[in-house]
Design a protein around this motif. Structure first.
Motif, PDB file in Angstrom:
ATOM      1  N   GLU A 189      20.692  -7.830  -6.118  1.00  0.00           N
ATOM      2  CA  GLU A 189      21.768  -8.626  -6.465  1.00  0.00           C
ATOM      3  C   GLU A 189      21.515  -8.950  -8.135  1.00  0.00           C
ATOM      4  O   GLU A 189      22.519  -8.732  -9.048  1.00  0.00           O
ATOM      5  CB  GLU A 189      21.999 -10.006  -5.934  1.00  0.00           C
ATOM      6  CG  GLU A 189      23.220 -10.596  -6.259  1.00  0.00           C
ATOM      7  CD  GLU A 189      23.385 -11.749  -5.348  1.00  0.00           C
ATOM      8  OE1 GLU A 189      24.434 -12.622  -5.677  1.00  0.00           O
ATOM      9  OE2 GLU A 189      22.465 -12.180  -4.574  1.00  0.00           O
ATOM     10  N   TYR A 190      20.596  -9.338  -8.481  1.00  0.00           N
ATOM     11  CA  TYR A 190      20.213  -9.756  -9.845  1.00  0.00           C
ATOM     12  C   TYR A 190      20.367  -8.908 -10.858  1.00  0.00           C
ATOM     13  O   TYR A 190      20.958  -8.860 -11.776  1.00  0.00           O
ATOM     14  CB  TYR A 190      18.980 -10.703  -9.795  1.00  0.00           C
ATOM     15  CG  TYR A 190      18.897 -11.331 -11.379  1.00  0.00           C
ATOM     16  CD1 TYR A 190      19.533 -12.438 -11.835  1.00  0.00           C
ATOM     17  CD2 TYR A 190      17.846 -10.712 -12.307  1.00  0.00           C
ATOM     18  CE1 TYR A 190      19.206 -12.870 -12.853  1.00  0.00           C
ATOM     19  CE2 TYR A 190      17.687 -11.222 -13.395  1.00  0.00           C
ATOM     20  CZ  TYR A 190      18.383 -12.596 -13.754  1.00  0.00           C
ATOM     21  OH  TYR A 190      18.104 -13.082 -14.913  1.00  0.00           O
ATOM     22  N   GLY A 198      21.869  -6.264 -10.800  1.00  0.00           N
ATOM     23  CA  GLY A 198      23.400  -5.409 -10.905  1.00  0.00           C
ATOM     24  C   GLY A 198      24.083  -6.448 -11.897  1.00  0.00           C
ATOM     25  O   GLY A 198      25.285  -5.889 -12.170  1.00  0.00           O
ATOM     26  N   VAL A 199      23.951  -7.715 -12.216  1.00  0.00           N
ATOM     27  CA  VAL A 199      24.772  -8.618 -12.869  1.00  0.00           C
ATOM     28  C   VAL A 199      24.092  -9.393 -13.998  1.00  0.00           C
ATOM     29  O   VAL A 199      24.647  -9.336 -15.089  1.00  0.00           O
ATOM     30  CB  VAL A 199      24.982  -9.743 -11.981  1.00  0.00           C
ATOM     31  CG1 VAL A 199      25.988  -9.271 -10.656  1.00  0.00           C
ATOM     32  CG2 VAL A 199      23.789 -10.692 -11.422  1.00  0.00           C
ATOM     33  N   ARG A 200      22.800  -9.071 -14.116  1.00  0.00           N
ATOM     34  CA  ARG A 200      22.028  -9.539 -15.126  1.00  0.00           C
ATOM     35  C   ARG A 200      22.202  -8.378 -16.718  1.00  0.00           C
ATOM     36  O   ARG A 200      21.718  -7.462 -16.248  1.00  0.00           O
ATOM     37  CB  ARG A 200      20.667  -9.761 -15.097  1.00  0.00           C
ATOM     38  CG  ARG A 200      19.849 -10.056 -16.317  1.00  0.00           C
ATOM     39  CD  ARG A 200      19.927 -11.682 -16.912  1.00  0.00           C
ATOM     40  NE  ARG A 200      19.191 -12.246 -17.750  1.00  0.00           N
ATOM     41  CZ  ARG A 200      19.395 -12.356 -18.822  1.00  0.00           C
ATOM     42  NH1 ARG A 200      20.563 -11.898 -19.549  1.00  0.00           N
ATOM     43  NH2 ARG A 200      18.684 -12.549 -19.953  1.00  0.00           N
ATOM     44  N   GLN A 201      22.902  -8.773 -17.468  1.00  0.00           N
ATOM     45  CA  GLN A 201      23.103  -8.064 -18.712  1.00  0.00           C
ATOM     46  C   GLN A 201      21.853  -8.144 -19.875  1.00  0.00           C
ATOM     47  O   GLN A 201      21.735  -9.534 -20.084  1.00  0.00           O
ATOM     48  CB  GLN A 201      24.667  -8.183 -19.085  1.00  0.00           C
ATOM     49  CG  GLN A 201      25.555  -8.021 -18.032  1.00  0.00           C
ATOM     50  CD  GLN A 201      25.899  -6.434 -17.977  1.00  0.00           C
ATOM     51  OE1 GLN A 201      26.065  -5.723 -18.797  1.00  0.00           O
ATOM     52  NE2 GLN A 201      26.092  -6.386 -16.598  1.00  0.00           N
ATOM     53  N   PRO A 207      23.378  -3.661 -17.311  1.00  0.00           N
ATOM     54  CA  PRO A 207      22.622  -4.382 -16.147  1.00  0.00           C
ATOM     55  C   PRO A 207      21.410  -3.981 -16.475  1.00  0.00           C
ATOM     56  O   PRO A 207      21.091  -2.666 -16.493  1.00  0.00           O
ATOM     57  CB  PRO A 207      23.499  -4.048 -14.882  1.00  0.00           C
ATOM     58  CG  PRO A 207      24.171  -2.716 -15.240  1.00  0.00           C
ATOM     59  CD  PRO A 207      24.548  -2.711 -16.606  1.00  0.00           C
ATOM     60  N   TYR A 229      16.280 -21.091  -8.908  1.00  0.00           N
ATOM     61  CA  TYR A 229      16.163 -19.949  -8.278  1.00  0.00           C
ATOM     62  C   TYR A 229      15.270 -19.876  -6.774  1.00  0.00           C
ATOM     63  O   TYR A 229      14.153 -20.362  -6.886  1.00  0.00           O
ATOM     64  CB  TYR A 229      15.952 -18.756  -9.026  1.00  0.00           C
ATOM     65  CG  TYR A 229      17.092 -18.491 -10.154  1.00  0.00           C
ATOM     66  CD1 TYR A 229      18.172 -17.575  -9.855  1.00  0.00           C
ATOM     67  CD2 TYR A 229      17.390 -19.170 -11.332  1.00  0.00           C
ATOM     68  CE1 TYR A 229      19.338 -17.314 -10.693  1.00  0.00           C
ATOM     69  CE2 TYR A 229      18.400 -18.933 -12.288  1.00  0.00           C
ATOM     70  CZ  TYR A 229      19.364 -18.032 -11.913  1.00  0.00           C
ATOM     71  OH  TYR A 229      20.260 -17.706 -12.765  1.00  0.00           O
TER      72      TYR A 229
END
Length: 393
Positions: free
Chosen positions: A266-267, A269-272, A277, A358
């Motif tokens: 999940e992370y 895929g969203v952390r830029q 990503p 987290y």
């Protein structure tokens, strides 16, 4: 032997997963932060039937298989290791010795409340000077006028001092064998017995929401009929109990690895970073791929061992030696994989992985004990080597 999970097991997995998401996920961080043992969730787990999965219907259980218990532990451990170990210890170390070795009267007295989740039982083996060398037990029990008089101490005992703990089964020296070695027996000590004290709970690195205490016994008197199983067989009984517990710990470790995999996918895929990503970067993607391998391999080893246990219970064939070897292999691989998985997950999350906001940080702290409890990694390697016929001491 086939050890593929049945459709019934997978449906049960979904039931436990939904429960965990609704009743555990929203509160796990707070319980961890406050070192709160969630008695209210134990009650809900009892209502769901989780403590009675392997117990006969006559005591309020489901009469199910060991594999189902492992499924439940894995799914709870996937969201909170503390809740997972509470179930593992309550059934594997609390209920199962009574179920396996207890008299009819003992079962009728203790099991209904334990199976329903209204009470918890502890398993007192480890002592300040007797951890992996459990035969070095110093706690003593003397039979005097139809009572056992117990003196000694235990440490690191789960579910032993909660507000709903009803009994702790302890190993104690009850004499000397003909060969000069200590005779060790198992004796049930009800909570509240004079002289039996659950000391201040430990300030642990992880598993903050589980109940763990040192125990002391000073001139503790319990009736002679509180002996669990045959006199002098306590050590052997507890070793057999630990074999089952190793598979259950493996299931807990698989839940930890799966949690790391879920969080990282999940992370990533969203952390830029650098315009995209982080999951696009091979350095990150390859580490997450390793988590997938760990989860799959660990799950296969765990449920193979669980299937062997179930085959023993049904009389279909696995030998004790086969099961012991499979249990040690599963426990060794999955516990070490869990520690590696949390390290990888923390690295993928970078600085955020070091922050308590987290769940990664909580899983990182919780994982280490998996390599220690129910027999250290060194003990598992010794058992595996012996199983191969090597003359290891």
């Amino acid at each position: 032997m086939s050890y593929e999970l049945s459709s019934e097991h997978e449906e049960f997995r979904r039931v436990v997963r939904d429960f965990a998401r609704a009743e555990v996920v929203p509160y796990a961080a707070r319980w961890d932060r406050e070192h709160h043992f969630p008695v209210e969730v134990v009650a809900s787990m009892g209502e769901l039937g989780l403590f009675g999965l392997t117990a006969p219907e006559e005591y309020g259980g489901a009469g199910g298989d060991f594999t189902s218990l492992c499924v439940a532990i894995e799914e709870l451990g996937r969201v909170d290791q503390s809740v997972g170990i509470t179930l593992e210890a309550a059934v594997g170390l609390g209920i199962n010795p009574i179920l396996t070795y207890g008299t009819t009267a003992q079962k009728e007295r203790w099991l209904p409340d334990l199976v329903a989740g209204r009470a918890l039982a502890g398993f007192g083996l480890t002592e300040p000077g007797a951890g992996s060398d459990a035969s070095a037990t110093r706690t003593r029990a003397e039979l005097v006028d139809e009572e056992w008089v117990i003196d000694g101490a235990k440490q690191f005992i789960t579910n032993s001092g909660s507000s709903i703990t009803s009994v702790v089964t302890v190993t104690a020296r009850t004499g000397t064998r003909p060969d000069g070695r200590p005779e060790i027996s198992a004796i049930m000590v009800p909570a509240g017995t004079p002289g039996f004290v659950a000391e201040t709970p430990y300030d642990k690195l992880g598993w903050h929401a589980s109940d763990t205490h040192p125990l002391s016994f000073v001139d503790v008197h319990v009736p002679a009929d509180h002996l669990l199983g045959e006199r002098g067989r306590g050590y052997a009984q507890f070793l057999a109990t630990l074999d089952d517990g190793r598979v259950a710990i493996a299931a807990l470790a698989v839940g930890c690895v799966q949690a790391c995999l879920d969080m990282c996918v999940e992370y990533a895929g969203v952390r830029q970073t650098f315009g995209g990503p982080i999951g696009r970067k091979q350095g990150v993607a390859f580490q997450i791929a390793d988590l997938e391998v760990m989860a799959r391999a660990g799950r296969l080893l765990t449920y193979q061992a669980a299937a062997l246990k179930d085959s023993q219970r049904s009389g279909r064939g696995a030998t004790t030696a086969e099961f012991k070897q499979a249990a040690a292999v599963a426990k060794l691989y999955t516990s070490e994989a869990a520690v590696s998985a949390t390290r990888i997950a923390t690295q993928v999350f970078g600085g955020y992985g070091f922050m308590e906001e987290y769940p990664v940080a909580r899983f990182y702290r919780d994982a280490k004990i998996l390599e220690i409890g129910e027999g250290t990694s060194e003990v598992q390697r010794m058992l595996i080597a012996r199983g191969l016929g090597l003359p290891v001491e």
